[in-house]
Design a protein around this motif. Structure first.
Motif, short mmCIF file in Angstrom:
data_model
loop_
_atom_site.label_atom_id
_atom_site.label_comp_id
_atom_site.label_asym_id
_atom_site.label_seq_id
_atom_site.Cartn_x
_atom_site.Cartn_y
_atom_site.Cartn_z
N THR A 93 -17.52 5.29 -8.69
CA THR A 93 -16.16 5.22 -9.22
C THR A 93 -15.18 5.67 -8.14
O THR A 93 -15.56 6.32 -7.17
N ARG A 94 -13.91 5.31 -8.35
CA ARG A 94 -12.84 5.74 -7.44
C ARG A 94 -11.66 6.20 -8.28
O ARG A 94 -11.36 5.60 -9.33
N PRO A 95 -10.95 7.26 -7.84
CA PRO A 95 -9.76 7.68 -8.59
C PRO A 95 -8.71 6.58 -8.65
O PRO A 95 -8.52 5.83 -7.69
N VAL A 96 -8.04 6.47 -9.77
CA VAL A 96 -6.90 5.58 -9.89
C VAL A 96 -5.74 6.20 -9.12
O VAL A 96 -5.36 7.36 -9.37
N ALA A 97 -5.17 5.47 -8.16
CA ALA A 97 -4.11 5.99 -7.31
C ALA A 97 -2.76 5.45 -7.74
O ALA A 97 -2.60 4.25 -7.98
N ILE A 98 -1.79 6.34 -7.86
CA ILE A 98 -0.40 5.98 -8.17
C ILE A 98 0.46 6.60 -7.08
O ILE A 98 0.69 7.82 -7.07
N ALA A 156 -10.58 16.67 -15.85
CA ALA A 156 -11.06 15.30 -15.72
C ALA A 156 -10.09 14.51 -14.85
O ALA A 156 -8.91 14.87 -14.71
N VAL A 157 -10.60 13.42 -14.27
CA VAL A 157 -9.82 12.55 -13.40
C VAL A 157 -9.90 11.13 -13.93
O VAL A 157 -10.99 10.67 -14.34
N LEU A 158 -8.78 10.42 -13.93
CA LEU A 158 -8.77 9.01 -14.29
C LEU A 158 -9.33 8.21 -13.11
O LEU A 158 -8.82 8.31 -11.99
N VAL A 159 -10.39 7.44 -13.35
CA VAL A 159 -11.06 6.69 -12.28
C VAL A 159 -11.19 5.23 -12.71
O VAL A 159 -10.86 4.86 -13.83
N ARG A 160 -11.69 4.44 -11.77
CA ARG A 160 -12.02 3.05 -12.12
C ARG A 160 -13.44 2.75 -11.68
O ARG A 160 -13.91 3.21 -10.64
N ASP A 161 -14.10 1.99 -12.53
CA ASP A 161 -15.45 1.48 -12.27
C ASP A 161 -15.27 -0.02 -12.07
O ASP A 161 -15.17 -0.77 -13.03
N GLY A 162 -15.19 -0.45 -10.80
CA GLY A 162 -14.72 -1.81 -10.55
C GLY A 162 -13.26 -1.88 -10.92
O GLY A 162 -12.44 -1.12 -10.40
N HIS A 163 -12.91 -2.76 -11.85
CA HIS A 163 -11.53 -2.84 -12.33
C HIS A 163 -11.36 -2.14 -13.68
O HIS A 163 -10.27 -2.18 -14.25
N ARG A 164 -12.40 -1.51 -14.19
CA ARG A 164 -12.35 -0.92 -15.53
C ARG A 164 -11.95 0.55 -15.44
O ARG A 164 -12.58 1.32 -14.70
N ARG A 195 -14.08 5.16 -22.16
CA ARG A 195 -15.44 5.46 -21.73
C ARG A 195 -15.40 6.52 -20.64
O ARG A 195 -14.54 6.51 -19.76
N VAL A 196 -16.34 7.46 -20.76
CA VAL A 196 -16.52 8.51 -19.76
C VAL A 196 -17.57 8.05 -18.76
O VAL A 196 -18.60 7.49 -19.14
N ALA A 197 -17.31 8.25 -17.47
CA ALA A 197 -18.21 7.84 -16.40
C ALA A 197 -18.71 9.07 -15.66
O ALA A 197 -17.91 9.84 -15.12
N GLN A 198 -20.03 9.26 -15.64
CA GLN A 198 -20.65 10.41 -14.99
C GLN A 198 -21.86 9.96 -14.17
O GLN A 198 -22.36 8.85 -14.35
N LEU A 235 -25.74 10.38 -13.69
CA LEU A 235 -26.92 10.83 -14.42
C LEU A 235 -28.15 10.21 -13.80
O LEU A 235 -28.22 8.98 -13.66
N ASP A 236 -29.10 11.06 -13.41
CA ASP A 236 -30.36 10.60 -12.81
C ASP A 236 -30.11 9.67 -11.62
O ASP A 236 -30.78 8.65 -11.44
N GLY A 237 -29.12 10.01 -10.82
CA GLY A 237 -28.85 9.25 -9.61
C GLY A 237 -28.10 7.95 -9.80
O GLY A 237 -27.87 7.22 -8.82
N GLY A 238 -27.69 7.64 -11.01
CA GLY A 238 -26.94 6.41 -11.28
C GLY A 238 -25.69 6.69 -12.09
O GLY A 238 -25.44 7.82 -12.51
N LEU A 239 -24.90 5.64 -12.31
CA LEU A 239 -23.67 5.78 -13.07
C LEU A 239 -23.96 5.60 -14.55
O LEU A 239 -24.54 4.60 -14.96
N LYS A 240 -23.56 6.57 -15.34
CA LYS A 240 -23.74 6.55 -16.78
C LYS A 240 -22.36 6.51 -17.44
O LYS A 240 -21.53 7.38 -17.21
N THR A 241 -22.09 5.48 -18.25
CA THR A 241 -20.85 5.43 -19.00
C THR A 241 -21.16 5.60 -20.49
O THR A 241 -22.15 5.08 -20.99
N SER A 242 -20.29 6.34 -21.16
CA SER A 242 -20.50 6.66 -22.57
C SER A 242 -19.19 6.46 -23.32
O SER A 242 -18.11 6.79 -22.82
N SER A 243 -19.28 5.94 -24.53
CA SER A 243 -18.07 5.62 -25.30
C SER A 243 -17.54 6.85 -26.03
O SER A 243 -18.29 7.72 -26.46
#
Length: 229
Positions: free
Chosen positions: A34-39, A66-74, A145-148, A150-158
């Motif tokens: 993920t990358r932080p959303v930049a304004i 918490a930080v607002l991020v993007r996963d791709g464009h999401r 969705r929260v992005a963290q 977990l186990d070396g990969g990206l886990k998103t949860s609603s």
């Protein structure tokens, strides 16, 4: 291993939230992928005190950043720092969703506005004072969705929530050598009191597919031989 409820967790209570625009160089590390959303060179950071009570599956206090991020464009929310006073919440948050929960002691006084503080064995984390203001009519839904990691990969949860909302004035302080020291450097851009919220956190586990039935045996047909000399 500390037992904890299976996901999703159904929670209810009160949240006191502030938002800042923080220079990108001051943002905490976020989840891999993920990358932080930049304004205009700044990221959106939120910090909140939460009291889980009423019909919550667990009752406890919480302080998070918490930080607002993007996963791709999401757009996603990445919880970078979080403390609770429940061992079950800490274990479940870490193992189910990769949320890096730590233990802390809390002092939250809600008799006149909100006065809150949290400390660990090593650090004085933060204090805050909230003065709730005008109530915004209605109960407001929010889904994200929260992005963290977990186990070396990206886990998103609603996360699905609904709450009444009040504007608020907030004053934050943080120990200058502690992990949240940046929160006291500038006033919040916006503060809110989210009262009597309900939250559904996490996804329902998919039931395993039933085993496919074995193929039916082929029918055998005996044809009487026709007569002939």
């Amino acid at each position: 291993m500390t037992p904890y409820p299976e996901e999703p967790w159904h929670l209810a209570g009160q949240m006191y939230l502030s938002l800042w625009l923080v220079p990108s160089r001051e943002l905490p590390p976020v989840a891999d992928g993920t990358r932080p959303v930049a304004i205009a060179g700044r990221g959106v950071v939120g910090a909140a005190w939460v009291v889980y009570e009423n019909d919550s599956v667990l009752h406890y206090n919480e302080l998070l950043r918490a930080v607002l991020v993007r996963d791709g464009h999401r757009p996603r929310v990445c919880i970078t720092d979080i403390w609770v006073d429940s061992a079950a919440s800490m274990a479940g948050g870490r193992e189910l969703w990769g949320i890096p929960k730590e233990m802390a002691d809390f002092d939250i006084d809600r008799t006149a506005g909100v006065r809150a503080g949290a400390v660990t064995r090593k650090d004085a984390l933060a204090t805050a004072a909230f003065e709730p203001g005008r109530r915004i009519p209605g109960r407001w839904p929010l889904t994200y969705r929260v992005a963290q990691t977990l186990d070396g990969g990206l886990k998103t949860s609603s996360v699905r929530s609904r709450s009444t909302v009040r504007t608020a004035k907030a004053r934050w302080t943080a120990h200058e050598s502690g992990p949240l020291r940046g929160l006291g450097c500038r006033p919040p851009l916006l503060s809110l009191a989210l009262n009597d919220f309900t939250i559904r956190f996490g996804d329902t586990a998919r039931a395993p597919s039933p085993p496919s039935a074995p193929p039916a045996p082929e029918a055998c047909t005996w044809n009487e031989p026709t007569g002939g000399g």
